[in-house]
Design an enzyme around this catalytic site. Structure first.
Site, short mmCIF file in Angstrom:
data_model
loop_
_atom_site.label_atom_id
_atom_site.label_comp_id
_atom_site.label_asym_id
_atom_site.label_seq_id
_atom_site.Cartn_x
_atom_site.Cartn_y
_atom_site.Cartn_z
N CYS A 355 0.84 -1.20 0.00
CA CYS A 355 0.00 0.00 0.00
C CYS A 355 0.88 1.26 0.00
O CYS A 355 1.55 1.53 -0.98
CB CYS A 355 -0.97 -0.03 1.18
SG CYS A 355 -2.35 1.12 1.00
N HIS A 467 -3.66 -5.53 0.99
CA HIS A 467 -3.47 -5.82 2.40
C HIS A 467 -3.93 -7.26 2.68
O HIS A 467 -4.85 -7.77 2.03
CB HIS A 467 -4.30 -4.88 3.27
CG HIS A 467 -3.77 -3.49 3.32
ND1 HIS A 467 -2.59 -3.16 3.95
CD2 HIS A 467 -4.28 -2.32 2.84
CE1 HIS A 467 -2.38 -1.87 3.84
NE2 HIS A 467 -3.39 -1.33 3.17
#
Length: 536
Positions: A355, A467
């Site tokens: 991310c 994630h």
């Protein structure tokens, strides 16, 4: 309600244990926390979507704190934003992003939140609880911090207000490991508003080590003084549930190693360095790696004040994983000032960016302070930067991508096809997880996409928005095989996927052991009859 005398007394674990206990008895149970403060979030279905049948990706998904996601899994239900209707995501200097019913709104100072938004937040929290109470037989509400913060009693949404609008019985937890448990319990009860004090049906002592009989005189005295029964003494145990926030991590300027107590000699183990970003988020992405025998997670200080030889600190590592961050630009600048950024660029081994970690591995970051968004989406203008020009900030330059930030977050649960290359060479099948980020990343040249269109890999570096990446067995195994091979080591026996790896994924076949351990901890050590849950 599971309330506490302080933070980290075991509220999340007990709530998860009760959720699993009741679910296994056939009770329809849901977790709830009115207001959470954490940068460890999960993407779930929004309960309150826009009217008119708008099911766009931006409206369908929302974010909640990780603990309520985990507790919903323990309860064997699909988590929604009703489980945590108010989420505050800290970004430093007393400012947090307000997430209401799963939607990120603006960044606010604490005073502004309480003065201008608290009533709206309370209304959203009460409405969310009402929907859960109408659908489920039992709601297990988790409090926040201490229930006896007298400076906040007129605006304590997660504790006082929840107890009132939920008409809740309260179980009060006190952590004996930090000392002063009886004094803390007594003081907490004395400081509660009278109507909340009347709701306390009992207390429990958590994290106890040793001979329980030694507590008996203190328990008898505290019960006599307060009239509140002690309903259990829970031994110290960590079921392996993901951490709720970053308080359990070392400070940004401190070094720490996780996983060194696995019985595998250091010379047969690998070390994965994780820069301890000042604004780290979703650090739970790394927990599953630290549970694998023979794997050490070393949090490397990102210290901009004291001189350190960052290259020397990374020299002993076998891989680097850069986690998510609440403010990508500010943490990129912190990496540079600390020297850790240059050390990552010079690192000779597998590197994975997750991310925000993916974004800062790229060539450039643009549009970090958008007009009309106050202090910006990914940088707090004038406080952390060395320049007033944030139109284009050079990244670490290890991936051929450029990220342009935008005000609206991308939130989505995703499953992608895996075509393993680079640090996850050999991985196949699919990988599931969630995305939660601001910004669009553009690829600047032809490159491998091993985890779908929002991923990039070179021979040694992988960037992805996914994630929960390492909770996917195939990806985790391929990455660890790469790390051990790069270190010139054979993996120790028993270090493959499987035994004891915790998971909070939605797959019905996901490992349930942490939830079951939390259930066993509660079932064996709490007086369930007094809590209104008859013991089977």
């Amino acid at each position: 309600m599971i309330a506490g005398t302080a933070s980290h007394v075991g509220k999340s674990t007990v709530a998860a244990g009760l959720c699993r206990l009741l679910a296994d008895r056939g009770v329809a149970v849901a977790p709830y926390k009115a207001q959470n403060m954490s940068n460890n979030a999960r993407v779930v279905v929004r309960s309150e979507r826009e009217s008119g049948g708008n099911d766009s990706v931006h409206d369908y998904w929302g974010e909640i704190g990780v603990s309520q996601f985990v507790q919903a899994r323990a309860a064997r239900i699909t988590p929604t934003t009703d489980c945590n209707p108010v989420l505050l995501k800290p970004r430093g200097d007393g400012e947090s992003q307000l997430v209401l019913d799963g939607r990120a709104l603006e960044h606010l100072a604490a005073g502004t939140y309480y003065d201008d938004h608290w009533e709206r937040a309370r209304a959203a929290a009460e409405a969310a609880h009402g929907r859960l109470a109408a659908e489920y037989d039992v709601v297990i509400a988790e409090g926040a911090g201490s229930i006896a913060e007298i400076n906040l009693h007129d605006r304590d949404l997660a504790n006082v207000e929840t107890a009132r609008f939920a008409d809740a019985d309260v179980l009060l937890l006190v952590d004996i490991e930090r000392g002063g448990a009886f004094a803390s319990l007594y003081g907490t009860l004395e400081l509660l508003p009278a109507d909340i004090r009347d709701r306390v049906v009992g207390a429990a002592i958590t994290k106890f080590r040793g001979d329980e009989s030694l507590l008996e005189p203190g328990i008898a005295e505290i019960e006599a003084r307060t009239g509140v029964p002690i309903l259990g003494v829970l031994p110290y145990d960590d079921p392996g549930l993901p951490e709720e926030d970053s308080v359990s991590l070392p400070a940004a300027g401190e070094r720490a190693i996780v996983g060194a107590d696995d019985g595998v000699p250091d010379e047969r183990s690998v070390t994965i360095a994780v820069p301890r970003l000042p604004r780290i988020s979703n650090a739970t992405d790394l927990e599953v790696l630290g549970e694998v025998p023979g794997v050490r997670i070393e949090y490397v200080p990102v210290d901009t004040e004291r001189g350190r030889d960052a290259r020397a600190e990374l020299a002993t590592a076998d891989a680097v994983v850069i986690p998510g961050t609440k403010n990508t630009v500010d943490d990129l600048l912190a990496l540079r000032r600390s020297g850790v950024g240059d050390a990552i660029v010079d690192f000779d081994g597998p590197i994975v960016g997750l991310c925000g970690g993916y974004q800062l591995l790229g060539e450039r970051l643009t549009n970090a302070t958008l007009e009309g968004t106050g202090s910006g989406v990914e940088s707090r203008t004038g406080t952390e930067t060395e320049t007033d020009d944030l139109d284009a900030i050079d990244g670490l330059g290890l991936l051929p991508v450029e990220t342009a930030f935008e005000a609206e977050k991308h939130l989505e649960q995703v499953t992608v096809d895996v075509d393993g290359t680079g640090p996850i060479a050999g991985a196949t099948g699919t990988a599931s997880g969630y995305e939660i980020h601001a910004g669009t990343t553009t690829v600047l040249e032809p490159v491998d996409r091993p985890l779908g269109p929002r991923s990039v890999a070179t021979a040694d570096v992988l960037g992805t928005y996914l994630h929960g990446l390492f909770e996917n067995d195939a990806v985790r195994e391929a990455f660890l095989e790469t790390v051990f091979a790069s270190a010139g080591l054979e993996r120790p026996a028993g270090s493959d996927s499987g035994s004891g790896i915790s998971s909070d994924k939605t797959d019905e076949n996901a490992v349930q052991r942490p939830y079951d351990r939390a259930k066993e901890l509660v079932e064996a050590n709490l007086d369930l009859d007094e809590l209104g849950f008859e013991r089977e």
